[in-house]
Every structure is written in C-alpha cells, then in structure tokens.
Design a protein around this motif. Sequence first.
Motif, short mmCIF file in Angstrom:
data_model
loop_
_atom_site.label_atom_id
_atom_site.label_comp_id
_atom_site.label_asym_id
_atom_site.label_seq_id
_atom_site.Cartn_x
_atom_site.Cartn_y
_atom_site.Cartn_z
N ILE A 1 48.25 28.96 45.16
CA ILE A 1 49.13 28.72 44.03
C ILE A 1 49.02 27.24 43.67
CG2 ILE A 1 51.50 28.78 43.19
CD1 ILE A 1 52.04 30.95 45.29
N SER A 2 48.77 26.96 42.39
CA SER A 2 48.67 25.58 41.93
C SER A 2 50.08 24.98 41.81
CB SER A 2 47.96 25.52 40.58
OG SER A 2 48.85 25.93 39.55
N PRO A 3 50.18 23.65 41.68
CA PRO A 3 51.50 23.02 41.51
C PRO A 3 52.26 23.53 40.28
CG PRO A 3 49.86 21.37 42.08
CD PRO A 3 49.12 22.66 41.84
N SER A 4 51.54 24.00 39.27
CA SER A 4 52.20 24.51 38.06
C SER A 4 52.52 26.00 38.15
CB SER A 4 51.35 24.23 36.83
OG SER A 4 50.12 24.92 36.93
N GLY A 5 52.21 26.65 39.30
CA GLY A 5 52.55 28.05 39.49
C GLY A 5 51.45 29.03 39.15
N VAL A 6 50.26 28.55 38.84
CA VAL A 6 49.13 29.45 38.56
C VAL A 6 48.67 30.07 39.88
CG1 VAL A 6 46.76 29.62 37.69
CG2 VAL A 6 48.40 28.11 36.56
N ILE A 7 48.58 31.39 39.90
CA ILE A 7 48.09 32.10 41.09
C ILE A 7 46.57 32.25 40.96
CG2 ILE A 7 48.15 34.25 42.40
CD1 ILE A 7 51.02 34.63 41.25
N ILE A 8 45.86 31.84 41.98
CA ILE A 8 44.40 31.94 41.99
C ILE A 8 44.03 32.90 43.11
CG2 ILE A 8 42.23 30.67 42.23
CD1 ILE A 8 44.12 28.14 41.52
N ALA A 9 43.36 33.99 42.77
CA ALA A 9 43.04 35.02 43.76
C ALA A 9 41.56 35.37 43.68
CB ALA A 9 43.88 36.27 43.50
N ASN A 10 40.92 35.42 44.84
CA ASN A 10 39.51 35.77 44.94
C ASN A 10 39.40 37.13 45.63
OD1 ASN A 10 36.74 35.82 45.23
ND2 ASN A 10 36.70 34.38 46.91
N TYR A 11 38.79 38.09 44.95
CA TYR A 11 38.63 39.45 45.46
C TYR A 11 37.15 39.78 45.61
CZ TYR A 11 43.47 40.26 44.05
OH TYR A 11 44.83 40.20 43.90
N GLU A 12 36.84 40.65 46.59
CA GLU A 12 35.49 41.20 46.71
C GLU A 12 35.55 42.71 46.59
OE1 GLU A 12 33.54 40.47 50.41
OE2 GLU A 12 34.95 41.67 51.57
N ARG A 13 34.49 43.29 46.12
CA ARG A 13 34.41 44.73 45.94
C ARG A 13 34.57 45.41 47.29
NH1 ARG A 13 31.55 47.69 41.75
NH2 ARG A 13 32.23 49.82 42.06
N SER A 14 35.40 46.45 47.35
CA SER A 14 35.63 47.13 48.63
C SER A 14 35.33 48.62 48.56
CB SER A 14 37.07 46.91 49.09
OG SER A 14 37.97 47.56 48.22
N GLY A 15 34.74 49.08 47.49
CA GLY A 15 34.37 50.49 47.41
C GLY A 15 35.21 51.27 46.44
N GLU A 16 35.42 52.52 46.79
CA GLU A 16 36.15 53.44 45.92
C GLU A 16 37.63 53.06 45.82
OE1 GLU A 16 34.65 55.90 44.16
OE2 GLU A 16 32.80 55.07 44.98
N VAL A 17 38.25 53.50 44.75
CA VAL A 17 39.67 53.27 44.55
C VAL A 17 40.46 54.21 45.45
CG1 VAL A 17 41.56 53.42 42.88
CG2 VAL A 17 39.32 52.55 42.17
N ARG A 18 41.40 53.63 46.21
CA ARG A 18 42.29 54.44 47.03
C ARG A 18 43.65 54.45 46.35
NH1 ARG A 18 42.14 51.49 52.33
NH2 ARG A 18 40.65 50.09 51.40
N THR A 19 44.21 55.62 46.15
CA THR A 19 45.51 55.73 45.51
C THR A 19 46.58 56.00 46.54
OG1 THR A 19 45.21 58.09 45.09
CG2 THR A 19 44.51 56.57 43.35
N GLY A 20 47.78 55.76 46.17
CA GLY A 20 48.90 55.98 47.09
C GLY A 20 50.16 55.44 46.46
#
Length: 82
Positions: A41-60
């Motif tokens: 989270i930056s000082p101004s409140g911006v959320i920075i998120a890094n994601y990697e591909r993990s395969g199929e979508v799991r629902t729940g």
Amino acid sequence: MKHALVDELWLKIFPVTLGTGKRLFAEGTIPAGFKLLESGISPSGVIIANYERSGEVRTGSLGLETPSEAELARRKRLREHG
C-alpha cells in the motif's frame, strides 16, 4: 487476456470512484485463476498487487464455514457473560 497470454498481472487500485468508465477486463476475456504473489500500500492508499496465473478458476463461497457445536456453545457463553 482474450487469448490466455497473460502469465502475471500487476494491479494498482486507487481509492477513488469516478462513475462509469472502461471495464478492466473486456468482453471475450477467458476466465483464469490468479494467485497473489505480493502486495503493498502506498502512502496515498493505492493498493499494488502482483498476481501470477494459477490455472483454472475455482468457485466457492467467501462466507465462513458453518460453526461447530462447540463454537456455537462458546458464542452463547460469551453472550450470556459478556
């Protein structure tokens, strides 16, 4: 996203709403699951998120599991004595 060519995704989420605008993922995007690698989270409140591909979508459900009998009894004791 439409041709499943994205292996990693960096999102920056700004704490503002501006009304209508462009969709983040356009029509034709293929569903894909992603796993959070790191975030900040930056000082101004911006959320920075890094994601990697993990395969199929799991629902729940995002809801909590049904509490056990022991947990329900504990909650009852807390209400009675709290």
